[in-house]
Design a protein around this motif. Structure first.
Motif, short mmCIF file in Angstrom:
data_model
loop_
_atom_site.label_atom_id
_atom_site.label_comp_id
_atom_site.label_asym_id
_atom_site.label_seq_id
_atom_site.Cartn_x
_atom_site.Cartn_y
_atom_site.Cartn_z
N MET A 71 0.08 101.83 73.74
CA MET A 71 1.00 102.25 72.70
C MET A 71 1.91 100.78 72.41
SD MET A 71 3.73 104.67 74.71
CE MET A 71 2.66 105.97 74.61
N LEU A 72 2.60 101.23 71.25
CA LEU A 72 3.79 100.17 70.90
C LEU A 72 4.89 101.08 70.84
CD1 LEU A 72 1.88 98.46 67.80
CD2 LEU A 72 2.72 97.52 70.07
N LYS A 73 5.86 100.60 71.21
CA LYS A 73 7.36 101.37 71.33
C LYS A 73 8.29 101.13 70.32
CE LYS A 73 8.43 103.34 75.36
NZ LYS A 73 8.77 103.67 76.48
N TYR A 74 8.96 101.90 69.98
CA TYR A 74 10.17 101.69 68.93
C TYR A 74 11.27 102.39 69.45
CZ TYR A 74 5.93 101.02 66.15
OH TYR A 74 4.60 100.77 65.53
N GLN A 75 12.39 101.75 69.04
CA GLN A 75 13.82 102.56 69.25
C GLN A 75 14.70 102.45 67.89
OE1 GLN A 75 16.48 101.08 72.69
NE2 GLN A 75 17.34 100.03 70.91
N SER A 76 15.20 103.66 67.94
CA SER A 76 15.83 103.93 66.74
C SER A 76 17.29 104.66 67.12
CB SER A 76 15.07 104.86 65.90
OG SER A 76 15.11 106.19 66.31
N ILE A 77 18.09 104.38 66.08
CA ILE A 77 19.38 104.83 66.37
C ILE A 77 19.82 105.61 64.84
CG2 ILE A 77 21.83 104.52 66.21
CD1 ILE A 77 21.41 101.89 67.40
N VAL A 78 20.23 106.91 65.15
CA VAL A 78 20.16 108.01 63.95
C VAL A 78 21.84 108.35 63.83
CG1 VAL A 78 19.32 110.12 63.04
CG2 VAL A 78 17.67 108.51 64.35
N PHE A 79 22.15 108.38 62.57
CA PHE A 79 23.56 109.19 62.31
C PHE A 79 23.18 110.70 62.31
CE2 PHE A 79 24.91 105.02 60.04
CZ PHE A 79 25.58 104.49 61.55
N PRO A 80 24.41 111.35 62.50
CA PRO A 80 24.47 112.83 62.48
C PRO A 80 23.95 113.42 60.89
CG PRO A 80 26.13 112.29 63.37
CD PRO A 80 25.70 110.80 62.93
N ASN A 81 24.17 112.36 60.18
CA ASN A 81 23.73 112.90 58.36
C ASN A 81 22.13 112.56 58.46
OD1 ASN A 81 23.63 109.97 58.31
ND2 ASN A 81 25.24 110.01 56.92
N GLY A 82 21.50 111.99 59.37
CA GLY A 82 20.16 112.09 59.31
C GLY A 82 19.59 110.71 58.69
N LEU A 83 20.50 109.82 58.65
CA LEU A 83 20.07 108.46 58.21
C LEU A 83 19.67 107.41 59.44
CD1 LEU A 83 22.88 107.24 55.48
CD2 LEU A 83 20.28 108.17 55.30
N ILE A 84 18.70 106.62 59.44
CA ILE A 84 18.23 106.05 60.49
C ILE A 84 19.29 104.64 60.31
CG2 ILE A 84 16.67 104.42 61.52
CD1 ILE A 84 14.49 106.42 60.52
N ALA A 85 20.02 104.32 61.14
CA ALA A 85 20.82 103.28 61.31
C ALA A 85 20.32 102.12 61.51
CB ALA A 85 22.12 103.67 62.24
N ARG A 86 19.39 101.87 62.43
CA ARG A 86 18.72 100.80 63.07
C ARG A 86 17.35 101.27 63.67
NH1 ARG A 86 21.34 96.11 66.88
NH2 ARG A 86 19.76 95.37 67.67
#
Length: 143
Positions: free
Chosen positions: A73-88
């Motif tokens: 696999m390839l791995k990804y890391q995300s940061i999501v705000f409470p309003n649903g937007l992907i921040a990073r």
């Protein structure tokens, strides 16, 4: 065409601080987490890593193999705000990398250090137990 889009807009997915994200907006995101029942008043987003299965590579298979999932696999890391937007979005990483190792490779701590204080405390993210509890990451515990 894809390179043009990437180089023109990559900063929108690789940095938490955006033009629209003022200190007041960050505090509002933390307030919405608190209103939803968070025990931490300074949590403003959520961090998690995910893996996407790929075909077995011809070379360097051991780098892509996740012994935990028993897949390449390839791995990804995300940061999501409470309003649903992907921040990073940080990607891709080798499948054998742990969530905490990906966070260290992504230089997230240095970016979090530049965020404003909320009531004298640093803003932080909420993550699963794959991350360690620290100044910038708060982790839930199993009963």
């Amino acid at each position: 065409m894809l390179k043009t889009i990437y180089f023109r807009h990559y900063h929108l997915l690789t940095k938490i601080r955006q033009k629209w994200l003022t200190d007041g907006e960050l505090n509002g995101l933390a307030d919405s987490c608190t209103e939803a029942g968070s025990w931490y008043r300074n949590v403003f987003g959520f961090i998690d890593g995910t893996g996407r299965a790929i075909c077995r590579p011809k070379y360097d298979q051991h780098l892509f193999y996740s012994g935990y999932k028993k897949l390449h696999m390839l791995k990804y890391q995300s940061i999501v705000f409470p309003n649903g937007l992907i921040a990073r979005l940080d990607c891709p990483f080798f499948g054998r990398r742990h969530d905490a190792a990906i966070m260290n490779l992504s230089q997230l701590r240095s970016e979090m250090n530049d965020l404003p204080l909320l009531d004298g405390r640093s803003l932080c993210l909420y993550g699963d137990p794959g991350y360690s509890n620290s100044k910038y990451i708060k982790v839930g515990y199993k009963d």
